[in-house]
Write a protein that holds these residues in place. Structure first.
Motif, PDB file in Angstrom:
ATOM      1  N   ASN A   1       1.102  -1.275  -0.151  1.00 43.17           N
ATOM      2  CA  ASN A   1       0.058   0.012  -0.208  1.00 43.17           C
ATOM      3  C   ASN A   1       0.726   1.267  -0.106  1.00 43.17           C
ATOM      4  O   ASN A   1       1.781   1.363   0.839  1.00 43.17           O
ATOM      5  CB  ASN A   1      -0.791  -0.015   1.287  1.00 43.17           C
TER       6      ASN A   1
ATOM      7  N   GLY B   1       0.309   4.414   0.758  1.00 39.02           N
ATOM      8  CA  GLY B   1      -0.144   5.131   2.003  1.00 39.02           C
ATOM      9  C   GLY B   1      -1.486   5.482   1.625  1.00 39.02           C
ATOM     10  O   GLY B   1      -2.031   5.638   0.647  1.00 39.02           O
ATOM     11  N   LYS B   2      -2.227   6.085   2.726  1.00 32.14           N
ATOM     12  CA  LYS B   2      -3.327   6.471   2.725  1.00 32.14           C
ATOM     13  C   LYS B   2      -3.799   7.597   1.939  1.00 32.14           C
ATOM     14  O   LYS B   2      -3.058   8.738   2.026  1.00 32.14           O
ATOM     15  CB  LYS B   2      -3.859   7.002   4.213  1.00 32.14           C
ATOM     16  N   GLY B   3      -4.797   7.396   1.060  1.00 37.24           N
ATOM     17  CA  GLY B   3      -4.908   8.392  -0.177  1.00 37.24           C
ATOM     18  C   GLY B   3      -4.033   8.464  -1.197  1.00 37.24           C
ATOM     19  O   GLY B   3      -4.213   9.452  -2.080  1.00 37.24           O
TER      20      GLY B   3
ATOM     21  N   CYS C   1       6.863   3.780   0.680  1.00 35.43           N
ATOM     22  CA  CYS C   1       5.436   4.302   0.941  1.00 35.43           C
ATOM     23  C   CYS C   1       5.524   5.605   1.686  1.00 35.43           C
ATOM     24  O   CYS C   1       6.401   6.161   1.994  1.00 35.43           O
ATOM     25  CB  CYS C   1       4.579   3.412   1.695  1.00 35.43           C
TER      26      CYS C   1
END
Length: 184
Positions: free
Chosen positions: A121, A123-125, A145
């Protein structure tokens, strides 16, 4: 009310005939014929068209720039994906000297994960992993990330800070583990 076009000889409603310069009389050629004529004129003599545009810009400097800006903003809103992709290509090339293909190859070599924590992932957003680069030597190190990138930035890319932080965490963990073991 109708009128006959002088060029195509069709009988058409008066609304199909554009106004003359001073909006007093309507022209005698329908709008479709006028568009066809102007298109052919522009194709046959592009220099005259450029000169006319230049004259218009001189007479209306404020209006032209506003119209161009509004048109470009409308286009950008309609083509958000294309704009974002172009900005990303430009930023990768300008800031890091990478093409999108180089970026994708680096990501594949890392197993499509962060180069530090191994997370898949970004990272958020976030849609893409951050390009990690050495500020001192201006060299790309890899893709990481967002949380790892923030951590690197906070420690100023200084390995000594990371060693001290790791020591601190290990000492703290040992201390609290012992306290728990004896029931405090």
């Amino acid at each position: 009310m109708t009128r006959i076009c002088r060029r195509c000889h069709d009988e058409r409603p008066v609304e199909d005939f554009p106004w003359a310069k001073r909006d007093v009389l309507r022209r005698r050629v329908c709008i479709d014929c006028e568009r066809t004529r102007k298109r052919a004129e522009r194709a046959n003599n592009p220099d005259a068209q450029k000169a006319a545009v230049a004259r218009y810009r001189e007479r209306h400097p404020d209006r032209h720039s506003v119209l161009v800006m509004e048109a470009s903003e409308r286009w950008a809103w309609k083509n958000v994906g294309r704009v974002q992709a172009a900005q990303r290509r430009y930023r990768l090339q300008k800031k890091y000297g990478l093409t999108v293909e180089d970026y994708n190859q680096m990501l594949r070599l890392q197993g499509n994960t962060c180069g530090i924590c191994g997370s898949a992932n970004p990272g958020k957003g976030k849609k893409h992993f951050s390009v990690d680069h050495c500020h001192r030597f201006n060299v790309v190190r890899g893709l990481i990330c967002s949380p790892c990138n923030l951590a690197l930035g906070r420690f100023g890319d200084d390995p000594e800070w990371f060693r001290r932080a790791a020591d601190y965490l290990e000492i703290s963990y040992e201390y609290w583990s012992r306290k728990r073991a004896i029931g405090l």
